[in-house]
Design a protein around this motif. Structure first.
Motif, PDB file in Angstrom:
ATOM      1  N   SER A   9      10.133  63.826  47.693  1.00  0.00           N
ATOM      2  CA  SER A   9      10.067  63.552  49.124  1.00  0.00           C
ATOM      3  C   SER A   9      10.745  64.646  49.944  1.00  0.00           C
ATOM      4  CB  SER A   9      10.705  62.200  49.441  1.00  0.00           C
ATOM      5  OG  SER A   9      12.081  62.201  49.100  1.00  0.00           O
ATOM      6  N   ILE A  10      10.315  64.736  51.201  1.00  0.00           N
ATOM      7  CA  ILE A  10      10.886  65.670  52.169  1.00  0.00           C
ATOM      8  C   ILE A  10      11.418  64.871  53.345  1.00  0.00           C
ATOM      9  CG2 ILE A  10      10.426  67.559  53.779  1.00  0.00           C
ATOM     10  CD1 ILE A  10       8.100  68.380  51.918  1.00  0.00           C
ATOM     11  N   ASN A  11      12.645  65.217  53.781  1.00  0.00           N
ATOM     12  CA  ASN A  11      13.216  64.611  54.973  1.00  0.00           C
ATOM     13  C   ASN A  11      13.413  65.697  56.023  1.00  0.00           C
ATOM     14  OD1 ASN A  11      16.127  64.062  56.439  1.00  0.00           O
ATOM     15  ND2 ASN A  11      14.800  62.273  56.417  1.00  0.00           N
ATOM     16  N   ALA A  12      12.968  65.401  57.247  1.00  0.00           N
ATOM     17  CA  ALA A  12      13.025  66.374  58.336  1.00  0.00           C
ATOM     18  C   ALA A  12      14.308  66.305  59.140  1.00  0.00           C
ATOM     19  CB  ALA A  12      11.818  66.195  59.257  1.00  0.00           C
ATOM     20  N   GLY A  13      15.302  65.635  58.620  1.00  0.00           N
ATOM     21  CA  GLY A  13      16.610  65.628  59.264  1.00  0.00           C
ATOM     22  C   GLY A  13      16.916  64.389  60.061  1.00  0.00           C
ATOM     23  N   ASP A  14      15.902  63.663  60.513  1.00  0.00           N
ATOM     24  CA  ASP A  14      16.120  62.424  61.253  1.00  0.00           C
ATOM     25  C   ASP A  14      15.574  61.241  60.468  1.00  0.00           C
ATOM     26  OD1 ASP A  14      17.360  63.561  63.465  1.00  0.00           O
ATOM     27  OD2 ASP A  14      15.456  63.971  64.456  1.00  0.00           O
ATOM     28  N   GLN A  15      16.182  60.095  60.648  1.00  0.00           N
ATOM     29  CA  GLN A  15      15.739  58.881  59.956  1.00  0.00           C
ATOM     30  C   GLN A  15      14.291  58.564  60.323  1.00  0.00           C
ATOM     31  OE1 GLN A  15      18.238  55.525  60.672  1.00  0.00           O
ATOM     32  NE2 GLN A  15      17.254  54.240  59.150  1.00  0.00           N
ATOM     33  N   GLY A  16      13.490  58.318  59.315  1.00  0.00           N
ATOM     34  CA  GLY A  16      12.090  57.984  59.542  1.00  0.00           C
ATOM     35  C   GLY A  16      11.155  59.160  59.485  1.00  0.00           C
ATOM     36  N   GLN A  17      11.704  60.383  59.516  1.00  0.00           N
ATOM     37  CA  GLN A  17      10.862  61.574  59.418  1.00  0.00           C
ATOM     38  C   GLN A  17      10.810  62.012  57.954  1.00  0.00           C
ATOM     39  OE1 GLN A  17      12.563  64.314  62.284  1.00  0.00           O
ATOM     40  NE2 GLN A  17      11.274  63.510  63.913  1.00  0.00           N
ATOM     41  N   ASP A  18      10.021  61.271  57.184  1.00  0.00           N
ATOM     42  CA  ASP A  18       9.955  61.502  55.741  1.00  0.00           C
ATOM     43  C   ASP A  18       8.507  61.625  55.278  1.00  0.00           C
ATOM     44  OD1 ASP A  18      12.874  61.031  54.873  1.00  0.00           O
ATOM     45  OD2 ASP A  18      12.435  59.249  56.049  1.00  0.00           O
ATOM     46  N   PHE A  19       8.336  62.432  54.230  1.00  0.00           N
ATOM     47  CA  PHE A  19       7.029  62.560  53.579  1.00  0.00           C
ATOM     48  C   PHE A  19       7.244  62.442  52.079  1.00  0.00           C
ATOM     49  CE2 PHE A  19       4.155  65.196  51.090  1.00  0.00           C
ATOM     50  CZ  PHE A  19       2.928  64.670  51.458  1.00  0.00           C
ATOM     51  N   THR A  20       6.377  61.681  51.406  1.00  0.00           N
ATOM     52  CA  THR A  20       6.460  61.517  49.957  1.00  0.00           C
ATOM     53  C   THR A  20       5.175  62.030  49.317  1.00  0.00           C
ATOM     54  OG1 THR A  20       7.873  59.572  50.180  1.00  0.00           O
ATOM     55  CG2 THR A  20       6.780  59.895  48.060  1.00  0.00           C
ATOM     56  N   PHE A  21       5.333  62.897  48.315  1.00  0.00           N
ATOM     57  CA  PHE A  21       4.163  63.436  47.620  1.00  0.00           C
ATOM     58  C   PHE A  21       3.505  62.341  46.781  1.00  0.00           C
ATOM     59  CE2 PHE A  21       6.578  67.353  48.406  1.00  0.00           C
ATOM     60  CZ  PHE A  21       5.569  68.175  48.897  1.00  0.00           C
ATOM     61  N   PRO A  22       2.180  62.375  46.671  1.00  0.00           N
ATOM     62  CA  PRO A  22       1.468  61.334  45.908  1.00  0.00           C
ATOM     63  C   PRO A  22       1.676  61.488  44.400  1.00  0.00           C
ATOM     64  CG  PRO A  22      -0.066  63.018  46.636  1.00  0.00           C
ATOM     65  CD  PRO A  22       1.244  63.342  47.287  1.00  0.00           C
ATOM     66  N   ASP A  23       1.287  60.470  43.657  1.00  0.00           N
ATOM     67  CA  ASP A  23       1.364  60.505  42.194  1.00  0.00           C
ATOM     68  C   ASP A  23       0.390  61.552  41.636  1.00  0.00           C
ATOM     69  OD1 ASP A  23       3.281  58.517  41.983  1.00  0.00           O
ATOM     70  OD2 ASP A  23       1.783  56.909  41.958  1.00  0.00           O
ATOM     71  N   HIS A  24       0.712  61.999  40.403  1.00  0.00           N
ATOM     72  CA  HIS A  24      -0.156  62.904  39.644  1.00  0.00           C
ATOM     73  C   HIS A  24      -0.350  64.253  40.344  1.00  0.00           C
ATOM     74  CE1 HIS A  24      -0.869  59.212  37.510  1.00  0.00           C
ATOM     75  NE2 HIS A  24      -1.533  58.678  38.519  1.00  0.00           N
ATOM     76  N   LEU A  25       0.705  64.724  41.003  1.00  0.00           N
ATOM     77  CA  LEU A  25       0.641  66.019  41.675  1.00  0.00           C
ATOM     78  C   LEU A  25       1.558  67.005  40.962  1.00  0.00           C
ATOM     79  CD1 LEU A  25      -0.460  67.660  44.084  1.00  0.00           C
ATOM     80  CD2 LEU A  25       1.578  66.943  45.362  1.00  0.00           C
ATOM     81  N   ILE A  26       0.992  68.106  40.508  1.00  0.00           N
ATOM     82  CA  ILE A  26       1.782  69.119  39.815  1.00  0.00           C
ATOM     83  C   ILE A  26       1.715  70.436  40.581  1.00  0.00           C
ATOM     84  CG2 ILE A  26       1.504  68.063  37.549  1.00  0.00           C
ATOM     85  CD1 ILE A  26      -0.588  70.185  36.901  1.00  0.00           C
ATOM     86  N   MET A  27       2.765  71.242  40.383  1.00  0.00           N
ATOM     87  CA  MET A  27       2.815  72.579  40.974  1.00  0.00           C
ATOM     88  C   MET A  27       2.935  73.610  39.866  1.00  0.00           C
ATOM     89  SD  MET A  27       5.193  72.407  44.403  1.00  0.00           S
ATOM     90  CE  MET A  27       4.780  74.123  44.805  1.00  0.00           C
ATOM     91  N   TYR A  28       2.069  74.605  39.905  1.00  0.00           N
ATOM     92  CA  TYR A  28       2.103  75.681  38.928  1.00  0.00           C
ATOM     93  C   TYR A  28       3.088  76.767  39.365  1.00  0.00           C
ATOM     94  CZ  TYR A  28      -2.070  73.572  36.916  1.00  0.00           C
ATOM     95  OH  TYR A  28      -2.950  72.696  36.329  1.00  0.00           O
ATOM     96  N   PRO A  29       3.608  77.544  38.425  1.00  0.00           N
ATOM     97  CA  PRO A  29       4.489  78.659  38.802  1.00  0.00           C
ATOM     98  C   PRO A  29       3.809  79.580  39.810  1.00  0.00           C
ATOM     99  CG  PRO A  29       4.559  78.311  36.432  1.00  0.00           C
ATOM    100  CD  PRO A  29       3.467  77.414  36.960  1.00  0.00           C
ATOM    101  N   GLY A  30       4.516  79.919  40.857  1.00  0.00           N
ATOM    102  CA  GLY A  30       3.967  80.776  41.895  1.00  0.00           C
ATOM    103  C   GLY A  30       3.197  80.041  42.979  1.00  0.00           C
ATOM    104  N   GLN A  31       2.995  78.745  42.810  1.00  0.00           N
ATOM    105  CA  GLN A  31       2.223  77.982  43.788  1.00  0.00           C
ATOM    106  C   GLN A  31       3.091  77.566  44.972  1.00  0.00           C
ATOM    107  OE1 GLN A  31       0.392  74.422  42.209  1.00  0.00           O
ATOM    108  NE2 GLN A  31      -0.652  73.932  44.135  1.00  0.00           N
ATOM    109  N   ARG A  32       2.469  77.549  46.149  1.00  0.00           N
ATOM    110  CA  ARG A  32       3.118  77.084  47.371  1.00  0.00           C
ATOM    111  C   ARG A  32       2.313  75.924  47.935  1.00  0.00           C
ATOM    112  NH1 ARG A  32       6.686  81.251  49.284  1.00  0.00           N
ATOM    113  NH2 ARG A  32       6.386  83.159  48.066  1.00  0.00           N
ATOM    114  N   ILE A  33       3.005  74.910  48.437  1.00  0.00           N
ATOM    115  CA  ILE A  33       2.356  73.760  49.071  1.00  0.00           C
ATOM    116  C   ILE A  33       2.961  73.576  50.454  1.00  0.00           C
ATOM    117  CG2 ILE A  33       2.083  71.253  49.049  1.00  0.00           C
ATOM    118  CD1 ILE A  33       1.848  71.332  46.069  1.00  0.00           C
ATOM    119  N   LYS A  34       2.090  73.474  51.455  1.00  0.00           N
ATOM    120  CA  LYS A  34       2.537  73.219  52.813  1.00  0.00           C
ATOM    121  C   LYS A  34       2.370  71.744  53.154  1.00  0.00           C
ATOM    122  CE  LYS A  34       1.515  77.806  54.693  1.00  0.00           C
ATOM    123  NZ  LYS A  34       0.698  78.573  55.671  1.00  0.00           N
TER     124      LYS A  34
END
Length: 279
Positions: free
Chosen positions: A102-127
């Protein structure tokens, strides 16, 4: 080792300790301890597996905060990068499962959670974008990143902090001029003079657009996409490029720092004086 945070603190000591062998030994002991725990839990739950895989899981779990980082926060919709986003980077060498991270943007309620079955390869960037309808997003209809400064946090699926990123006014108390080496060894030009800038926090600090000024108004401006890692020290040379310490240089043909006395001033991208160093 009581928890992962204790282990992360141990890793940070690499930056300040001269006894690297002792640190290597301590890291090895902690990984082995964690691997034994994984092995014991697996045996108790009667799951199949092999000890080598238990050890490998321990390595990848404990070292993830050195591999997966927040690499950018675009906080200004009017920037040349487009609308707001936060970027996560896997700098390798392992494939990482970020399900339920999960990512928190600094304030309560400003959160994002990545879905299940998500992988990142070396060198990969996700926005992760701010606004509704833009790929991974916070599902927000308004900006969430403060243009004056903020802190972003990345957590694993157990709620342990993996990486954090600070910029603007949220970074000002964490960056200091550590030292000015004003008397270079190069005759006349003293191109090997340098200034050391230190990040004394656990955040990755964005210093894009920050400036270092001498008392004679000679100015070095940090380029876009410049950040300092937690507990790291970078150098800005007078006329020398050292990639190990950041690769920054005034590219000045003459000496900058007065051997009899001078002042270095660090200014952030909003024009606020962050630190001064007098000698």
């Amino acid at each position: 080792m009581k928890n992962k945070k204790e282990f992360y603190d141990l890793l940070e000591s690499f930056n300040s300790s001269d006894d690297i062998f002792k640190i290597f030994q301590s890291i090895e002991n902690n990984i082995n301890h964690y691997a034994k725990k994984i092995y014991s839990d697996r045996i108790k739950s009667k799951k199949t597996g092999v000890p080598l895989l238990d050890w490998w899981i321990a390595c990848s779990t404990l070292l993830i905060n050195k591999q997966l980082i927040i690499s950018d926060v675009n906080f200004d919709d009017k920037s040349d990068k487009g609308k707001e986003f936060i970027e996560i980077y896997n700098r390798g060498p392992l494939i990482v499962d970020i399900s339920q991270f999960s990512i928190n943007a600094g304030d309560q309620g400003q959160d994002f959670t990545f879905p299940d079955h998500l992988i990142m390869y070396p060198g990969q960037r996700i926005k992760v974008h701010t606004y509704v309808g833009e790929g991974f997003n916070f599902n927000s209809k308004r900006p969430i990143w403060n243009n004056k400064g903020d802190v972003a946090f990345l957590y694993d699926n157990q709620g342990d902090l993996i990486s954090s990123w600070a910029y603007g006014m949220a970074a000002q108390n964490h960056i200091k001029i550590k030292y000015i080496n004003y008397d270079g060894e190069e005759k006349y030009t003293e191109g090997d003079e340098y200034v050391e800038i230190e990040n004394n926090s656990t955040h990755q600090i964005d210093i894009s657009g920050w400036q270092l000024q001498s008392n004679k108004n000679q100015v070095f401006t940090f380029p876009n996409n410049t950040s300092i890692s937690p507990s790291a020290v970078i150098r800005i040379y007078t006329n020398f490029v050292d990639t190990i310490t950041g690769g920054f240089s005034f590219n000045s043909a003459t000496a900058i720092w007065n051997n009899k006395g001078d002042k270095g001033t660090l200014i952030d991208a909003q024009g606020k004086t962050v630190d001064e160093y007098l000698y």
